[in-house]
Design a protein around this motif. Structure first.
Motif, PDB file in Angstrom:
ATOM      1  N   SER A  11       0.896  -1.275   0.103  1.00 52.18           N
ATOM      2  CA  SER A  11       0.180   0.086   0.006  1.00 52.18           C
ATOM      3  C   SER A  11       0.919   1.189  -0.001  1.00 52.18           C
ATOM      4  CB  SER A  11      -0.893   0.002   1.084  1.00 52.18           C
ATOM      5  OG  SER A  11      -0.185  -0.159   2.504  1.00 52.18           O
ATOM      6  N   TYR A  12       0.523   2.253  -0.868  1.00 52.64           N
ATOM      7  CA  TYR A  12       1.039   3.372  -0.901  1.00 52.64           C
ATOM      8  C   TYR A  12       0.373   4.779  -0.585  1.00 52.64           C
ATOM      9  CZ  TYR A  12       4.098   0.365  -3.832  1.00 52.64           C
ATOM     10  OH  TYR A  12       4.951  -0.866  -4.156  1.00 52.64           O
ATOM     11  N   GLY A  13       0.830   5.553   0.110  1.00 52.43           N
ATOM     12  CA  GLY A  13       0.323   6.985   0.472  1.00 52.43           C
ATOM     13  C   GLY A  13       1.075   8.044  -0.186  1.00 52.43           C
ATOM     14  N   ILE A  14       0.436   8.563  -1.358  1.00 57.93           N
ATOM     15  CA  ILE A  14       0.958   9.817  -1.954  1.00 57.93           C
ATOM     16  C   ILE A  14       0.582  11.182  -1.522  1.00 57.93           C
ATOM     17  CG2 ILE A  14       1.411  10.711  -4.145  1.00 57.93           C
ATOM     18  CD1 ILE A  14       1.231   7.955  -5.275  1.00 57.93           C
ATOM     19  N   VAL A  15       1.759  11.992  -1.028  1.00 54.43           N
ATOM     20  CA  VAL A  15       1.195  13.308  -0.745  1.00 54.43           C
ATOM     21  C   VAL A  15       1.674  14.350  -1.650  1.00 54.43           C
ATOM     22  CG1 VAL A  15       1.446  14.933   1.255  1.00 54.43           C
ATOM     23  CG2 VAL A  15       1.484  12.683   1.757  1.00 54.43           C
ATOM     24  N   GLY A  16       0.856  14.877  -2.286  1.00 50.32           N
ATOM     25  CA  GLY A  16       1.463  15.987  -3.338  1.00 50.32           C
ATOM     26  C   GLY A  16       0.943  15.525  -4.683  1.00 50.32           C
ATOM     27  N   LEU A  17       0.046  16.187  -5.401  1.00 50.95           N
ATOM     28  CA  LEU A  17      -0.358  15.796  -6.847  1.00 50.95           C
ATOM     29  C   LEU A  17      -0.010  16.576  -7.767  1.00 50.95           C
ATOM     30  CD1 LEU A  17      -3.995  14.307  -6.014  1.00 50.95           C
ATOM     31  CD2 LEU A  17      -1.974  12.986  -6.080  1.00 50.95           C
ATOM     32  N   GLY A  18       1.474  17.121  -7.834  1.00 50.73           N
ATOM     33  CA  GLY A  18       1.901  17.620  -9.300  1.00 50.73           C
ATOM     34  C   GLY A  18       2.017  16.866 -10.258  1.00 50.73           C
ATOM     35  N   ARG A  19       2.902  17.062 -11.123  1.00 52.78           N
ATOM     36  CA  ARG A  19       3.221  16.303 -12.358  1.00 52.78           C
ATOM     37  C   ARG A  19       3.651  15.046 -11.850  1.00 52.78           C
ATOM     38  NH1 ARG A  19       6.429  20.237 -16.355  1.00 52.78           N
ATOM     39  NH2 ARG A  19       7.268  20.627 -14.317  1.00 52.78           N
ATOM     40  N   LEU A  35      -3.835   2.176  -2.768  1.00 53.16           N
ATOM     41  CA  LEU A  35      -3.437   3.691  -2.985  1.00 53.16           C
ATOM     42  C   LEU A  35      -4.138   4.536  -2.191  1.00 53.16           C
ATOM     43  CD1 LEU A  35      -1.224   4.982  -4.640  1.00 53.16           C
ATOM     44  CD2 LEU A  35      -3.111   5.218  -6.506  1.00 53.16           C
ATOM     45  N   LEU A  36      -3.490   5.463  -1.422  1.00 50.65           N
ATOM     46  CA  LEU A  36      -4.098   6.711  -0.833  1.00 50.65           C
ATOM     47  C   LEU A  36      -3.406   7.827  -1.428  1.00 50.65           C
ATOM     48  CD1 LEU A  36      -5.474   8.314   1.515  1.00 50.65           C
ATOM     49  CD2 LEU A  36      -3.707   7.698   2.968  1.00 50.65           C
ATOM     50  N   VAL A  37      -4.087   8.774  -1.798  1.00 48.31           N
ATOM     51  CA  VAL A  37      -3.590  10.174  -2.396  1.00 48.31           C
ATOM     52  C   VAL A  37      -4.129  11.312  -1.557  1.00 48.31           C
ATOM     53  CG1 VAL A  37      -3.323   9.347  -4.760  1.00 48.31           C
ATOM     54  CG2 VAL A  37      -5.257  10.111  -4.250  1.00 48.31           C
ATOM     55  N   ILE A  38      -3.298  12.124  -1.404  1.00 51.41           N
ATOM     56  CA  ILE A  38      -3.589  13.398  -0.524  1.00 51.41           C
ATOM     57  C   ILE A  38      -3.201  14.692  -1.309  1.00 51.41           C
ATOM     58  CG2 ILE A  38      -3.202  14.745   1.499  1.00 51.41           C
ATOM     59  CD1 ILE A  38      -2.689  11.709   2.794  1.00 51.41           C
ATOM     60  N   ASP A  39      -3.867  15.710  -1.321  1.00 52.96           N
ATOM     61  CA  ASP A  39      -3.732  16.890  -1.864  1.00 52.96           C
ATOM     62  C   ASP A  39      -4.505  18.161  -1.453  1.00 52.96           C
ATOM     63  OD1 ASP A  39      -1.458  17.718  -4.333  1.00 52.96           O
ATOM     64  OD2 ASP A  39      -3.303  19.114  -4.073  1.00 52.96           O
ATOM     65  N   ARG A  40      -4.211  19.412  -1.450  1.00 52.07           N
ATOM     66  CA  ARG A  40      -4.958  20.458  -1.077  1.00 52.07           C
ATOM     67  C   ARG A  40      -5.912  20.970  -2.290  1.00 52.07           C
ATOM     68  NH1 ARG A  40      -1.147  24.962   0.951  1.00 52.07           N
ATOM     69  NH2 ARG A  40      -0.271  23.163   2.361  1.00 52.07           N
ATOM     70  N   ASP A  41      -5.509  20.444  -3.385  1.00 49.84           N
ATOM     71  CA  ASP A  41      -6.335  21.045  -4.652  1.00 49.84           C
ATOM     72  C   ASP A  41      -7.671  19.880  -4.852  1.00 49.84           C
ATOM     73  OD1 ASP A  41      -7.077  21.247  -7.350  1.00 49.84           O
ATOM     74  OD2 ASP A  41      -5.200  22.249  -7.819  1.00 49.84           O
ATOM     75  N   GLU A  42      -8.661  20.370  -4.649  1.00 47.91           N
ATOM     76  CA  GLU A  42      -9.706  19.593  -4.758  1.00 47.91           C
ATOM     77  C   GLU A  42      -9.930  18.847  -6.264  1.00 47.91           C
ATOM     78  OE1 GLU A  42     -13.294  21.454  -3.498  1.00 47.91           O
ATOM     79  OE2 GLU A  42     -12.403  22.201  -1.395  1.00 47.91           O
ATOM     80  N   GLU A  43      -9.797  19.791  -7.330  1.00 44.86           N
ATOM     81  CA  GLU A  43      -9.952  19.389  -8.657  1.00 44.86           C
ATOM     82  C   GLU A  43      -9.127  17.990  -8.795  1.00 44.86           C
ATOM     83  OE1 GLU A  43      -9.723  20.861 -13.349  1.00 44.86           O
ATOM     84  OE2 GLU A  43      -9.601  22.310 -11.549  1.00 44.86           O
ATOM     85  N   LYS A  44      -7.853  18.255  -8.433  1.00 42.60           N
ATOM     86  CA  LYS A  44      -6.891  17.119  -8.639  1.00 42.60           C
ATOM     87  C   LYS A  44      -7.341  15.753  -7.957  1.00 42.60           C
ATOM     88  CE  LYS A  44      -2.650  19.650  -9.439  1.00 42.60           C
ATOM     89  NZ  LYS A  44      -1.247  20.061  -9.114  1.00 42.60           N
ATOM     90  N   VAL A  45      -7.708  16.007  -6.781  1.00 41.30           N
ATOM     91  CA  VAL A  45      -8.225  15.036  -5.811  1.00 41.30           C
ATOM     92  C   VAL A  45      -9.475  14.408  -6.430  1.00 41.30           C
ATOM     93  CG1 VAL A  45      -9.170  14.370  -3.609  1.00 41.30           C
ATOM     94  CG2 VAL A  45      -7.237  15.562  -3.667  1.00 41.30           C
ATOM     95  N   ARG A  46     -10.372  14.935  -6.988  1.00 43.00           N
ATOM     96  CA  ARG A  46     -11.548  14.530  -7.699  1.00 43.00           C
ATOM     97  C   ARG A  46     -11.158  13.925  -8.680  1.00 43.00           C
ATOM     98  NH1 ARG A  46     -14.041  19.014  -7.285  1.00 43.00           N
ATOM     99  NH2 ARG A  46     -13.598  19.589  -9.616  1.00 43.00           N
ATOM    100  N   GLU A  47     -10.283  14.334  -9.723  1.00 51.24           N
ATOM    101  CA  GLU A  47      -9.840  13.480 -10.830  1.00 51.24           C
ATOM    102  C   GLU A  47      -9.382  12.129 -10.333  1.00 51.24           C
ATOM    103  OE1 GLU A  47      -6.976  15.795 -12.936  1.00 51.24           O
ATOM    104  OE2 GLU A  47      -8.432  17.443 -13.429  1.00 51.24           O
ATOM    105  N   LEU A  48      -8.618  12.032  -9.377  1.00 54.44           N
ATOM    106  CA  LEU A  48      -7.948  10.836  -9.164  1.00 54.44           C
ATOM    107  C   LEU A  48      -8.883   9.762  -8.224  1.00 54.44           C
ATOM    108  CD1 LEU A  48      -4.039  11.484  -8.108  1.00 54.44           C
ATOM    109  CD2 LEU A  48      -5.172  10.602  -9.981  1.00 54.44           C
ATOM    110  N   ARG A  49     -10.189  10.380  -7.957  1.00 50.59           N
ATOM    111  CA  ARG A  49     -11.198   9.328  -7.458  1.00 50.59           C
ATOM    112  C   ARG A  49     -11.736   8.391  -8.208  1.00 50.59           C
ATOM    113  NH1 ARG A  49     -13.749  13.990  -3.524  1.00 50.59           N
ATOM    114  NH2 ARG A  49     -12.360  13.764  -1.659  1.00 50.59           N
TER     115      ARG A  49
END
Length: 226
Positions: A11-19, A35-49
């Motif tokens: 399992s991987y936790g990724i902090v930051g969804l830049g390039r 996978l767990l992904v974390i970012d403050r940008d709602e749009e990027k998080v929504r895309e990765l859902r």
């Protein structure tokens, strides 16, 4: 809160969804990783859902907020926010303090990387590594791919030089002359993992060799000489 699924899957936790973080998350998801992904940008998080149900918007990356996401339950934590050095360092410190077995952090400079290493993280330099791979591919025109495992060991895919066509693997003595070992041969998509000494090389072969960059360069120089 994220909880690791039962089973042996990493399992991987990724902090930051830049390039870098976004591309890494997408590739890990494609490979079927937990996978767990974390970012403050709602749009990027929504895309990765669309690729993981564990995508969270977190505005503050302090220890308490990170713990609430459940990232401490991951086998590997990856910090991909190197452009903001202070935030990168703080987030790395927090992930290490949460007891994640392996923390990997992206760095943009040797100084940045040195700090991250002292905090207990494994450091990666994506831009530098990409530049090194490109430079090596340009330096040896016959090189199809190049992976640097360490300063001494590299794995390369090279087209068979004309001077090798029709010769056996044993007769070339690549290990003696260049410090290179043929670990596999690829031909029209098929890979031969057990290379016999009496195998005769053809023009369509691609060699997968292990050894130093210097050895690969010497081989390239030899191949180009008349």
């Amino acid at each position: 809160m994220y909880h690791k699924k039962k089973g042996e899957k990493m399992s991987y936790g990724i902090v930051g969804l830049g390039r870098f973080g976004y591309a890494l998350a997408t590739e890990l998801a494609r490979m079927g990783a937990d996978l767990l992904v974390i970012d403050r940008d709602e749009e990027k998080v929504r895309e990765l859902r669309e690729i993981t149900e564990n995508a969270m918007v977190v505005g503050n990356l302090d220890r308490k907020s990170l713990m609430e996401t459940g990232i401490q339950n991951c086998d590997v934590g990856i910090v991909c926010i190197a452009e903001k050095m202070d935030l990168s360092i703080l987030t790395t410190l927090n992930l290490v303090s949460l007891g994640i077995p392996k923390v990997i952090s992206k760095a943009t400079s040797p100084e940045h990387g040195e700090i991250l290493e002292k905090l207990g993280a494994e450091v990666v330099y994506p831009e530098r590594d990409m530049a090194l791979r490109l430079a090596n591919r340009l330096q040896a025109a016959r090189v199809l791919d190049f992976i640097e495992l360490s300063e001494q060991i590299n794995i390369s895919k090279i087209r068979v030089p004309e001077k090798m066509v029709g010769r056996t693997v044993e007769s070339l003595k690549l290990r003696h002359h260049f410090g290179l070992n043929i670990i596999a041969i690829q031909n029209h998509g098929k890979v031969m993992e057990s290379v016999q000494p009496d195998y005769v090389l053809s023009r369509d072969d691609v060699l997968i060799v292990a050894g130093s960059k210097e050895g690969l360069i010497r081989l390239s120089d030899w191949a180009e000489k008349n």
